[in-house]
Enzyme design. Structure first.
Site, mmCIF file in Angstrom:
data_model
loop_
_atom_site.group_PDB
_atom_site.id
_atom_site.type_symbol
_atom_site.label_atom_id
_atom_site.label_comp_id
_atom_site.label_asym_id
_atom_site.label_seq_id
_atom_site.Cartn_x
_atom_site.Cartn_y
_atom_site.Cartn_z
ATOM 1 N N ALA A 1 16.650 56.368 24.907
ATOM 2 C CA ALA A 1 15.454 56.578 25.553
ATOM 3 C C ALA A 1 15.215 57.350 26.834
ATOM 4 O O ALA A 1 14.187 57.641 27.091
ATOM 5 C CB ALA A 1 14.753 55.199 25.857
ATOM 6 N N PHE B 1 15.994 50.940 27.154
ATOM 7 C CA PHE B 1 15.970 51.279 28.746
ATOM 8 C C PHE B 1 14.972 50.266 29.167
ATOM 9 O O PHE B 1 14.492 49.439 28.616
ATOM 10 C CB PHE B 1 16.274 52.441 29.406
ATOM 11 C CG PHE B 1 17.675 53.156 29.076
ATOM 12 C CD1 PHE B 1 18.795 52.455 29.374
ATOM 13 C CD2 PHE B 1 17.796 54.366 28.307
ATOM 14 C CE1 PHE B 1 19.792 53.031 29.211
ATOM 15 C CE2 PHE B 1 19.069 54.828 27.940
ATOM 16 C CZ PHE B 1 20.248 54.230 28.448
ATOM 17 N N TRP C 1 21.671 33.873 25.085
ATOM 18 C CA TRP C 1 23.017 34.322 24.949
ATOM 19 C C TRP C 1 23.912 33.010 24.774
ATOM 20 O O TRP C 1 24.961 33.155 23.875
ATOM 21 C CB TRP C 1 23.360 34.980 26.346
ATOM 22 C CG TRP C 1 24.556 35.606 26.542
ATOM 23 C CD1 TRP C 1 25.019 36.734 26.054
ATOM 24 C CD2 TRP C 1 26.050 34.813 26.891
ATOM 25 N NE1 TRP C 1 26.674 36.991 26.211
ATOM 26 C CE2 TRP C 1 27.053 35.755 26.790
ATOM 27 C CE3 TRP C 1 26.212 33.436 27.294
ATOM 28 C CZ2 TRP C 1 28.022 35.454 27.123
ATOM 29 C CZ3 TRP C 1 27.502 33.460 27.777
ATOM 30 C CH2 TRP C 1 28.512 34.499 27.559
#
Length: 558
Positions: free
Chosen positions: A275, A303, A412
């Site tokens: 990007a 990004f 995560w």
């Protein structure tokens, strides 16, 4: 929490056969072309029910301006997809394929992280189904045919000082940025200055991602401009009669890839332009296909939102008719403190004052999504153990002043369970009525388009053209390319073209270093500041830690 490495977590999971993932979506067996047991390509020609299917809702995940502290955009995409599945929605994710350059460089792979990953992550981060190799081969075939034409008499009168087509390799290799080739005698070609780009910057990558079928791709390949004649006229791949052979190399690469997340959410992974130097989105074909088989499709743009999201809206959506139902802006307290001036080694310490100085970066990205593109927006705070209650409360307070909901994302560590709150918030905001608007109109002059992006999206004062740019713009507009969208190539580390200007810089001018037309892809590439289309490896590349064990297991990928 055991804090295992990403590759260890991925290798410990039990994947489902890819035919089961396809069956879960309702894709028939005839359309599935297996690449081993856990990945496949989808042959759209075998899908007979597409016209009757209603599209699902498209959710775009973007982020604040990236920092070395990490933001976790792809991880959030995967975790949100798993979270939507956890709350009972039929969901899929649509991602880009990783480039080998970052995998072996500084950034690492692009399969997510922790317990929010796409698997098989080793395959995905390395050769996968060979798409990037096919793109490199097609790109370099065109280069070889161009130089071969010149060697054998140059019937098209190509000006060897005005060749714009470069060879590519999918690796960070600064040594190849500027070279001289064709040396050592007449039989070895015509000597000239040359150079390589990284594969993800190739116009062919963009063409693959912007083509819906073989005929459209062939027509786009035909229109690629490789250079100019001595009379100043464009010379194309069609003039060299190269587009058919290039399409043959890309036949399989055009088919979208299907894999799965750790929690077996279907993942369409196809195409991979960066990007910062390209348009930064996965293929239109994969995104539209996912929308036919899932009620919610979570995709990403590379990004920060000033790069990937702007190009997603102004290029991908404009050319395809796609429109997101909602946008998620990912941020971390750590990264915002870096934007406020805090050193990376100090980020574990609570510092509300520094955080407040860094928050304008997030605020600007939110404002862009709301006011420039008119998108319903949610902020996802990618949670870290060092975040404090005061810091999180400040982020929430500032976002709510803009009327934006803030949700903690813990994907995560906890996968889909950690993404359920974000999933519910996204489902809620996706019900809002909206109509996508763009940063500029196609009828604007190229200078006006560049200026509007800088002023509206980046927050700068304007642009300055480097020597030679005005002349090139005049030529491109005279050749009929003035109404194309623009693809800004800019550092990902700042709203400005200076990577050192963090936070929300103001009163800056963006230097337009070079413009060139990607006539096949259908946009004008605008290079700013010190941006390069061939990255280099860092002092200690990730490749130093990657290895393969005697039993075939790969270690060191992240």
């Amino acid at each position: 929490m055991d804090f295992k490495t990403d590759v260890t977590i991925a290798q410990e999971t039990t994947m489902k056969p890819i035919v089961e993932i396809a069956e879960k979506l309702g894709i028939n067996d005839k359309a599935i072309e297996q690449y081993g047991k856990y990945k496949a390509k989808i042959n759209e020609l075998e899908l007979t029910d597409l016209e009757t299917k209603k599209d699902g809702k498209l959710i775009l995940v973007t982020a604040i301006t990236p920092t070395p502290a990490g933001e976790g955009k792809t991880t959030t995409v995967v975790g949100l997809g798993d979270g939507l599945q956890k709350i009972g929605k039929k969901a899929a994710v649509a991602l880009r394929e990783p480039s080998l350059g970052p995998v072996f460089g500084m950034k690492g792979g692009a399969a997510g992280g922790g317990y929010a990953q796409v698997v098989p992550m080793e395959d995905l981060n390395l050769h996968f189904t060979g798409d990037f190799h096919a793109i490199s081969a097609a790109n370099n075939l065109l280069a070889a045919m161009l130089d071969n034409h010149i060697h054998h008499g140059n019937a098209l009168a190509i000006d060897t000082r005005n060749i714009t087509w470069k060879r590519v390799v999918d690796m960070n290799d600064r040594q190849l940025r500027f070279i001289v080739d064709g040396l050592n005698g007449q039989t070895n070609g015509v000597p000239r200055e040359d150079g390589f780009d990284i594969t993800v910057a190739s116009e062919i990558m963009a063409i693959l991602c912007l083509s819906m079928d073989m005929e459209e791709m062939k027509e786009k390949l035909k229109q690629i401009i490789v250079g100019y004649s001595v009379a100043g006229q464009p010379v194309t791949a069609g003039d060299l009669k190269a587009h058919g052979a290039m399409a043959a190399l890309l036949k399989e690469a055009l088919k979208p890839n299907l894999v799965q997340t750790l929690e077996h959410t279907p993942a369409f992974v196809h195409g991979g332009p960066f990007a910062n130097i390209a348009h930064g989105c996965n293929s239109i074909k994969a995104t539209k296909l996912a929308l036919k088989y899932a009620d919610y499709v979570v995709t990403e743009a590379g990004f920060g939102a000033d790069l990937g999201a702007e190009k997603f809206m102004d290029i991908k959506c404009r050319l395809s008719g796609l429109e997101p139902a909602a946008v998620v802006v990912v941020a971390t307290v750590r990264a915002l403190k870096m934007h406020g001036g805090m050193a990376k080694k100090e980020l574990k310490e609570e510092n509300v004052l520094v955080l407040e100085k860094g928050l304008p970066n997030l605020m600007k990205h939110i404002e862009n999504m709301q006011t420039v593109f008119n998108m319903p927006t949610v902020v996802a705070i990618n949670k870290f153990p060092t975040d404090t209650a005061k810091e999180l409360a400040l982020v929430k307070e500032k976002c709510e002043e803009l009327g934006v909901n803030v949700v903690l994302s813990d994907v995560w560590e906890n996968g889909g369970n950690g993404g359920q709150d974000l999933a519910r918030a996204v489902v809620d905001v996706a019900e809002q009525k909206s109509m996508l608007t763009f940063a500029y109109e196609l009828e604007d002059s190229v200078v006006d388009k560049m200026t509007k992006v800088v002023q509206k999206v980046y927050g700068g004062e304007g642009i300055v053209l480097a020597p030679g740019v005005k002349k090139e713009l005049t030529r491109l507009e005279a050749l009929g390319f003035g109404n194309l969208p623009i693809c800004m190539a800019k550092t990902q580390y700042s709203f400005s073209d200076d990577k050192n200007k963090l936070g929300r810089p103001e009163e800056f001018i963006v230097t337009i270093k070079k413009v060139k037309v990607s006539a096949g892809a259908g946009f004008i590439v605008v290079l700013t500041g010190d941006i390069m289309t061939m990255p280099g490896l860092p002092k200690i590349p990730a490749a130093e830690s990657i290895d393969v064990l005697a039993d075939g297991r790969i270690i060191g990928l992240f």
